[in-house]
Every structure is written in C-alpha cells, then in structure tokens.
Design a protein around this motif. Structure first.
Motif, short mmCIF file in Angstrom:
data_model
loop_
_atom_site.label_atom_id
_atom_site.label_comp_id
_atom_site.label_asym_id
_atom_site.label_seq_id
_atom_site.Cartn_x
_atom_site.Cartn_y
_atom_site.Cartn_z
N ILE A 95 6.29 2.25 13.29
CA ILE A 95 6.43 2.69 11.90
C ILE A 95 5.11 2.48 11.16
CG2 ILE A 95 7.74 2.43 9.76
CD1 ILE A 95 10.03 1.30 11.35
N TYR A 96 4.71 3.48 10.40
CA TYR A 96 3.56 3.36 9.51
C TYR A 96 3.78 4.29 8.32
CZ TYR A 96 1.88 7.72 11.70
OH TYR A 96 1.76 9.01 12.17
N TRP A 97 3.00 4.11 7.26
CA TRP A 97 3.17 4.96 6.09
C TRP A 97 1.81 5.44 5.58
CZ3 TRP A 97 1.57 3.53 1.02
CH2 TRP A 97 1.14 2.20 0.88
N THR A 98 1.83 6.59 4.94
CA THR A 98 0.62 7.19 4.40
C THR A 98 0.84 7.55 2.94
OG1 THR A 98 1.33 9.38 5.17
CG2 THR A 98 -0.12 8.13 6.63
N VAL A 99 -0.24 7.58 2.18
CA VAL A 99 -0.14 7.93 0.75
C VAL A 99 0.00 9.44 0.60
CG1 VAL A 99 -1.51 5.92 0.11
CG2 VAL A 99 -2.65 8.13 0.46
N GLN A 100 0.30 9.87 -0.60
CA GLN A 100 0.43 11.28 -0.91
C GLN A 100 -0.85 12.03 -0.50
OE1 GLN A 100 0.64 13.91 -5.00
NE2 GLN A 100 1.73 11.94 -5.00
N ASP A 101 -0.69 13.20 0.06
CA ASP A 101 -1.85 13.99 0.52
C ASP A 101 -2.54 14.63 -0.68
OD1 ASP A 101 -3.67 15.28 2.05
OD2 ASP A 101 -2.32 16.85 2.78
N ASN A 102 -3.33 13.79 -1.36
CA ASN A 102 -4.01 14.21 -2.58
C ASN A 102 -5.39 13.56 -2.60
OD1 ASN A 102 -4.87 13.80 -5.48
ND2 ASN A 102 -3.07 15.11 -5.81
N LYS A 113 -9.30 7.32 -5.46
CA LYS A 113 -9.02 6.14 -6.27
C LYS A 113 -8.84 4.92 -5.39
CE LYS A 113 -6.75 8.22 -10.32
NZ LYS A 113 -5.48 8.27 -11.11
N LEU A 114 -8.08 5.07 -4.31
CA LEU A 114 -7.80 3.95 -3.43
C LEU A 114 -9.06 3.50 -2.69
CD1 LEU A 114 -4.38 5.18 -1.95
CD2 LEU A 114 -4.73 3.31 -3.58
N ARG A 115 -9.93 4.45 -2.36
CA ARG A 115 -11.15 4.10 -1.63
C ARG A 115 -12.22 3.48 -2.52
NH1 ARG A 115 -11.41 9.68 2.05
NH2 ARG A 115 -9.68 9.11 3.46
N THR A 116 -12.02 3.57 -3.82
CA THR A 116 -13.00 3.01 -4.76
C THR A 116 -12.46 1.77 -5.47
OG1 THR A 116 -12.24 4.61 -6.44
CG2 THR A 116 -14.19 5.19 -5.15
N LEU A 148 -0.37 -0.30 -5.87
CA LEU A 148 0.66 -0.60 -6.86
C LEU A 148 0.19 -0.34 -8.29
CD1 LEU A 148 2.33 -3.85 -5.45
CD2 LEU A 148 3.24 -1.52 -5.46
N ASP A 149 -1.11 -0.17 -8.48
CA ASP A 149 -1.64 0.15 -9.81
C ASP A 149 -1.55 1.64 -10.12
OD1 ASP A 149 -2.22 -2.49 -10.31
OD2 ASP A 149 -4.27 -2.35 -9.54
N LEU A 150 -1.24 2.46 -9.10
CA LEU A 150 -1.07 3.89 -9.33
C LEU A 150 0.20 4.14 -10.11
CD1 LEU A 150 -1.94 5.25 -5.75
CD2 LEU A 150 -3.46 5.22 -7.75
N SER A 151 0.25 5.29 -10.77
CA SER A 151 1.45 5.64 -11.51
C SER A 151 2.59 5.95 -10.55
CB SER A 151 1.18 6.86 -12.40
OG SER A 151 0.95 8.01 -11.59
N THR A 152 3.81 6.01 -11.09
CA THR A 152 4.97 6.33 -10.27
C THR A 152 4.80 7.69 -9.60
OG1 THR A 152 6.41 5.05 -11.72
CG2 THR A 152 7.47 6.64 -10.26
N THR A 153 4.27 8.66 -10.37
CA THR A 153 4.06 10.01 -9.83
C THR A 153 3.05 9.99 -8.68
OG1 THR A 153 4.50 10.97 -12.01
CG2 THR A 153 3.36 12.36 -10.39
N GLU A 154 2.02 9.16 -8.79
CA GLU A 154 1.00 9.10 -7.75
C GLU A 154 1.50 8.38 -6.51
OE1 GLU A 154 -3.19 9.07 -10.25
OE2 GLU A 154 -1.96 7.26 -10.23
N ARG A 155 2.36 7.41 -6.70
CA ARG A 155 2.91 6.69 -5.54
C ARG A 155 4.03 7.48 -4.87
NH1 ARG A 155 5.54 2.57 -6.95
NH2 ARG A 155 5.27 2.62 -9.21
N SER A 156 4.70 8.31 -5.64
CA SER A 156 5.76 9.15 -5.08
C SER A 156 5.17 10.16 -4.10
CB SER A 156 6.49 9.88 -6.21
OG SER A 156 7.62 10.58 -5.73
#
Length: 257
Positions: free
Chosen positions: A136-143, A149-152, A157-165
């Motif tokens: 099992i593994y997980w990936t972030v939204q393809d955006n 943002k994550l790489r910088t 968890l600091d992303l908005s609900t829409t961005e984490r969805s």
C-alpha cells in the motif's frame, strides 16, 4: 582350423555384446527422454495450476476490498478503512506520500507491506496461495501546483481540504504460489469533504484513533489503528490536528490493473 573357428566364435561373441550394449544405451536414452518430457508436462501443468490459483486469489480479494472500502459504513465495519483513515494522507509523521522524484518519498519510505494470514479459528481456506500480501502507498493529487508547494517546504497537512482531496491510495494485491506470482493493483481516489463534529462518522473517527489493546501501565497502551498516536480532533484557529474528525473520507475505485 579349430583354433580359427574358436577365435571367430569369440570374436562374434564380443560383437554381439557391443551391439547389445548399444541397444540398451538407446533404450535408456529413449526412456530418459520420455521421463524428461513427462516431467516437463507435469511441471508445466503444476505451474498453470499455481498461476491460476494466484490469479483467482488476487482478483477475488481485489473485488472484496473494493466492496469493503467503498461501503458507506466502512468507518464502522472495515478495519482496513480505519487503519488507512488514521495513517495515510499524513506524510512525514507516519507515512510519506510516494513521489519518485522527491527525496524521502521513494519506495523505501512510502511503500508498506502487509502479510495476510488465514484465521486459525476457521476451517482452512481451500486454494489459498502460499503467500498473500498487500503493498500500500499513496500519492497526492495530480496537480503541478500542489507538487511544487510540497517540494518547496509546504507540509501536506497545511494544504487546503480541496488540495488534499483527490489524493490516491494504491493497494497492490500480491499472490504467490510455487514460484508463480500474480499482482492486481487497486487505485482509490480519496474525496474529502466537511463533516459536522456531531456526525456519527466524526465521532467514530475519534474513537478509532483511541482504540487500544490496553495496558496495565498508564501511557503504555498500543493503539490498533493509530500506532503512531497522532493527534486527533477538530481543527481550530490555534490547533491543527493530524487526524481531523471533521473530515469525511469517501474512497472510490478508479482503476484495477
């Protein structure tokens, strides 16, 4: 004349023995060839049976997991759903997302393996493969904006609900028997929406995060679904929780490969 005949007979007896040895050799070679063909067919048939067993087990479990995780009552009935709810989409504190191009997010850090065993309290499952496990593994939204943002330095968890969805949870079902292996990968999209603090699912999330085996010593409890003892609650202006009880998660199968 007698000596000549005697020598000739001796010569003939030697030739006959050589011919007999050659015939025996040919028969032995032919016999071994038949044995080799028979063994090859036998081994091939066994491999086909083992491969079919792995295929059936992996595909059957794939469908079963789909039904379990997509169930609207999964937060009550599914231990796997509860574990995923308390651990995935958390990132560095317990389970990093997978991104092959980002340090600390490769397969070693992001892939988790779980061995599945039959329950000894029930009769043996006929046709159960020699080994059955989940990766099992997980990936972030393809955006691209979210990935940047994550790489910088932005925490997931600091992303908005829409961005984490719309993050994705990948479950590889790996069945192995007699050197044969078969893998099916289920990919689920996680849709996150707002949930009232008094909703039954919100209350259930709070309870599952605190479910433990118990211990005779205070503070030594082993939490079943929340082994890292992540914080759990409703976010406020001053407090951000790891496991947010005011979020509703819905898992939807988007591919099976």
């Amino acid at each position: 004349m007698r000596n000549f005949r005697r020598n000739n007979k001796s010569y003939n007896r030697g030739a006959a023995m050589i011919v007999a040895i050659l015939i025996i050799g040919v028969i032995l070679v032919f016999t071994f060839a038949l044995l080799l063909v028979s063994y090859t067919l036998y081994a091939s048939q066994n491999k086909n049976i083992a491969s079919l067993r792995c295929s059936e087990a992996a595909n059957t479990l794939s469908v079963a997991l789909e039904k379990e995780l997509e169930d609207s009552n999964a937060y009550i009935t599914s231990d796997l759903w509860k574990y995923l709810r308390c651990n995935t989409l958390q990132d560095v504190k317990t389970w990093p997302y997978y991104d092959a191009d980002q340090s600390g997010h490769g397969q070693t850090e992001a892939f988790r393996y779980f061995d599945l065993k039959t329950n000894g309290n029930y009769p043996e499952v006929e046709g159960f493969p020699g080994s059955l496990k989940l990766c099992i593994y997980w990936t972030v939204q393809d955006n691209d904006d979210i990935r940047n943002k994550l790489r910088t330095g932005t925490e997931f968890l600091d992303l908005s609900t829409t961005e984490r969805s719309d993050a994705e949870i990948h479950i590889e079902i790996i069945a192995e028997t007699a050197s044969q292996s078969y893998t099916v990968e289920n990919t689920y999209k996680v849709t996150i929406s707002e949930l009232d603090i008094k909703d039954s699912e919100s209350v259930a999330v709070g309870k599952m995060a605190k479910t433990s085996y118990g211990s005779s010593e205070p503070g030594q409890e082993k939490y079943i679904f929340n082994p890292q003892q992540l914080t759990c609650g409703a976010d406020t202006d001053s407090t951000t929780y790891d496991i947010k009880t005011t979020e509703k998660w819905s898992l939807e199968l988007i591919s099976r490969e």
